[in-house]
Design an enzyme around this catalytic site. Structure first.
Site, mmCIF file in Angstrom:
data_model
loop_
_atom_site.group_PDB
_atom_site.id
_atom_site.type_symbol
_atom_site.label_atom_id
_atom_site.label_comp_id
_atom_site.label_asym_id
_atom_site.label_seq_id
_atom_site.Cartn_x
_atom_site.Cartn_y
_atom_site.Cartn_z
ATOM 1 N N ASP A 1 -21.613 9.725 59.654
ATOM 2 C CA ASP A 1 -19.732 9.995 60.107
ATOM 3 C C ASP A 1 -19.946 10.787 61.531
ATOM 4 O O ASP A 1 -20.977 12.072 61.504
ATOM 5 C CB ASP A 1 -19.350 10.543 59.190
ATOM 6 N N ASN B 1 -10.858 15.087 69.252
ATOM 7 C CA ASN B 1 -10.004 14.441 69.161
ATOM 8 C C ASN B 1 -8.934 15.239 69.761
ATOM 9 O O ASN B 1 -8.026 15.957 70.594
ATOM 10 C CB ASN B 1 -9.231 13.615 68.567
ATOM 11 N N ASP C 1 -12.742 8.001 72.221
ATOM 12 C CA ASP C 1 -12.865 6.590 71.522
ATOM 13 C C ASP C 1 -14.369 6.783 72.472
ATOM 14 O O ASP C 1 -15.636 5.659 72.205
ATOM 15 C CB ASP C 1 -11.945 5.951 72.835
ATOM 16 N N GLU D 1 -14.237 7.392 62.055
ATOM 17 C CA GLU D 1 -15.508 7.988 62.653
ATOM 18 C C GLU D 1 -16.491 7.647 62.162
ATOM 19 O O GLU D 1 -17.647 8.472 61.542
ATOM 20 C CB GLU D 1 -15.393 8.973 63.456
HETATM 21 N N1 LIG Z 1 -10.277 8.786 69.518
HETATM 22 C C1 LIG Z 1 -10.258 7.916 67.820
HETATM 23 N N2 LIG Z 1 -10.092 9.097 67.096
HETATM 24 C C2 LIG Z 1 -10.101 8.374 65.963
HETATM 25 C C3 LIG Z 1 -10.593 7.150 65.610
HETATM 26 N N3 LIG Z 1 -10.507 6.669 64.291
HETATM 27 C C4 LIG Z 1 -10.528 7.977 63.275
HETATM 28 N N4 LIG Z 1 -9.971 8.368 64.239
HETATM 29 C C5 LIG Z 1 -10.050 10.249 64.445
HETATM 30 O O1 LIG Z 1 -11.246 10.404 63.326
HETATM 31 C C6 LIG Z 1 -10.198 11.785 62.752
HETATM 32 C C7 LIG Z 1 -11.224 11.609 61.598
HETATM 33 O O2 LIG Z 1 -10.953 13.108 60.157
HETATM 34 P P1 LIG Z 1 -11.761 13.716 59.584
HETATM 35 O O3 LIG Z 1 -11.522 12.651 59.183
HETATM 36 O O4 LIG Z 1 -10.356 14.683 59.474
HETATM 37 O O5 LIG Z 1 -13.159 13.707 59.325
HETATM 38 P P2 LIG Z 1 -13.384 14.479 60.598
HETATM 39 O O6 LIG Z 1 -12.565 15.613 61.213
HETATM 40 O O7 LIG Z 1 -14.490 13.628 61.266
HETATM 41 O O8 LIG Z 1 -14.679 15.944 59.990
HETATM 42 P P3 LIG Z 1 -15.791 15.875 59.005
HETATM 43 O O9 LIG Z 1 -15.882 14.183 58.519
HETATM 44 O O10 LIG Z 1 -15.391 17.046 57.725
HETATM 45 O O11 LIG Z 1 -17.079 16.753 59.587
HETATM 46 C C8 LIG Z 1 -8.683 11.997 62.558
HETATM 47 O O12 LIG Z 1 -8.816 12.472 63.295
HETATM 48 C C9 LIG Z 1 -8.442 10.292 63.182
HETATM 49 O O13 LIG Z 1 -7.516 10.257 64.039
HETATM 50 C C10 LIG Z 1 -10.528 6.040 66.488
HETATM 51 O O14 LIG Z 1 -11.281 4.774 66.159
HETATM 52 N N5 LIG Z 1 -10.855 7.014 67.796
#
Ligand SMILES: Nc1nc2c(ncn2[C@@H]2O[C@H](COP(=O)(O)OP(=O)(O)OP(=O)(O)O)[C@@H](O)[C@H]2O)c(=O)[nH]1
Length: 411
Positions: free
Chosen positions: A266, A274, A283, A308
């Site tokens: 992850d 983002n 992306d 992610e």
């Molecule tokens: N740019 C982009 N963002 C994505 C995509 N799929 C998911 N996300 C973003 O990934 C983020 C996931 O965030 P969280 O699950 O809260 O976790 P995190 O911020 O990585 O925090 P930790 O996992 O605790 O380190 C969200 O803001 C989603 O909008 C994608 O295909 N493209």
């Protein structure tokens, strides 16, 4: 605009299909009459199959290509099974084909996929039909009224009949197809090239026995193969990263044996990344991580799990055996400084940028990111893929809790 030279691998089936069709044609004369009649209609049947599948999958360009191959075959069978030296109608038909083919092939290659049953798709199809009719009507006429005709006239007494000008045009069409394949990196581009080349070969070596039937079979098989491959990609590949997606992972999990490990990976603090740099840069990060995870060693296959998160399946591997390859990927990503190309997407708030840990802002244009991973193996406590996956997920959150940018594994 990024080029994908590895997309040329998609042309490999052609390396089998075209020589196979060329040499297989020699066997046709050995068949008995009934079989030969069936074989004669095979290009039509295959093209019909591609037409029906294209309608089903909304593939406008493949539909037009399949119809064109069928029409080409029909013209060759109906008008060109005669001596072009003595039959001016046949010569006209040959000239029309050799003029229409590159023009229509270029149209199909350059046309973006618009589907079928919508206004853009129907206009694209209408444009193709009108272009075809115009080429067939105007081609021989244009060629007949100026000097171009002389350099375009086929070499009727040679095995290779295409004139120098027509050959150059054919070469240019193929080159455009190869460049577009490297740019778009799509199965459909390879399939279209795979149909255009055999049709050209049939036209160029028209006097060779059974060339049109064998090459039109090759052309329609290439279209059918491209259609199947692109449908498979649509269902099983993640569009953003090009990795196999969740559906492919689910299929893979069903086929695992008695010993395997699974890693969940992850991107750290991706939400903040983002929010700070924008979704577009987010992306790019996912693509970067995907390209690193894809190259993982130790026999692992990477999948995009969703958002992610990535998943790597290691058949026949213990947790210990997976640690070195995963650590290598984690370390490689952490020490890579990613350039942010889109300046408008730089952090609006500088303090926010420098507060990031998962994505550390290094200079005006560079950031670094980190990943965390959790690994688990099949064991008596986790006897099936779902429970191994959920154990790996627990380990991932353990790695997050311990400060991120690390790997945690079930002991
Ligand atoms: N740019 C982009 N963002 C994505 C995509 N799929 C998911 N996300 C973003 O990934 C983020 C996931 O965030 P969280 O699950 O809260 O976790 P995190 O911020 O990585 O925090 P930790 O996992 O605790 O380190 C969200 O803001 C989603 O909008 C994608 O295909 N493209």
């Amino acid at each position: 605009m990024a080029l994908h030279p590895t997309a040329l691998v998609k042309l490999l089936p052609l390396a089998v299909l075209i020589p196979g069709a060329y040499f297989g044609r020699g066997q046709i004369s050995l068949l008995d009459d009934d079989l030969r009649i069936i074989l004669d209609s095979l290009p039509y049947l295959l093209c019909l199959g591609v037409v029906l599948m294209s309608l089903q999958f909304q593939r406008g360009r493949l539909l037009l290509a399949a119809i064109s191959v069928a029409v080409f075959y029909w013209v060759v069978q109906s008008y060109l099974q005669t001596s072009l030296n003595r039959n001016t109608d046949a010569l006209r038909a040959y000239l029309a084909l050799s003029f229409a083919l590159p023009v229509m092939a270029l149209y199909l290659l350059l046309l973006p996929e618009r589907g079928i049953w919508n206004l853009q798709g129907l206009i694209a199809a209408l444009g193709f039909i009108l272009l075809g009719l115009a080429c067939i009507e105007l081609g021989p006429w244009i060629l007949g009224i100026n000097d171009a005709a002389i350099s375009y006239t086929p070499n009727l007494n040679d095995v290779y009949m295409l004139s120098k000008s027509a050959s150059i045009l054919a070469g240019l069409t193929a080159l455009v197809g190869v460049v577009l394949l490297c740019i778009r990196n799509e199965e459909i581009e390879a399939a279209l090239l795979g149909a255009i080349l055999p049709v050209y070969i049939a036209l160029a070596f028209l006097h060779v026995e059974y060339i049109s039937v064998s090459m039109c079979i090759a052309a329609s098989l290439s279209l059918a193969w491209g259609l199947l491959r692109s449908s498979y990609s649509m269902a099983y590949r993640d569009e953003l990263t090009g990795l196999p997606g969740r559906r492919a992972l689910n299929e893979r999990l069903k086929m695992l044996g008695k010993s395997y490990s699974i890693a969940m990976i992850d991107v750290d603090r991706f939400k903040r990344f983002n929010d700070t740099y924008g979704h577009e840069v987010g992306d790019e990060v996912l693509k970067l991580v995907a390209s690193r995870v894809r190259s993982i060693k130790g026999g692992g296959t990477a999948y995009r799990y969703g958002g992610e998160e990535f998943c790597v399946v290691f058949p026949r591997k213990t947790v210990e055996a997976t640690l070195e390859p995963i650590e290598k990927i984690r370390d490689g990503i952490a020490s890579y400084n990613m350039s942010i190309r889109n300046r408008s997407k730089r952090p609006a708030r500088m303090k926010e940028g420098s507060r990031l840990r998962g994505a550390t802002r290094l200079g005006s244009d560079q950031v670094s990111i980190t990943i965390s991973a959790g690994v688990a193996a099949r064991s008596p406590e986790h006897p099936d893929p779902d429970s191994v996956l959920s154990e790996a997920d627990k380990m991932l959150y353990k790695a997050k809790r311990r400060g991120r940018n690390r790997v945690a594994y079930a002991s």
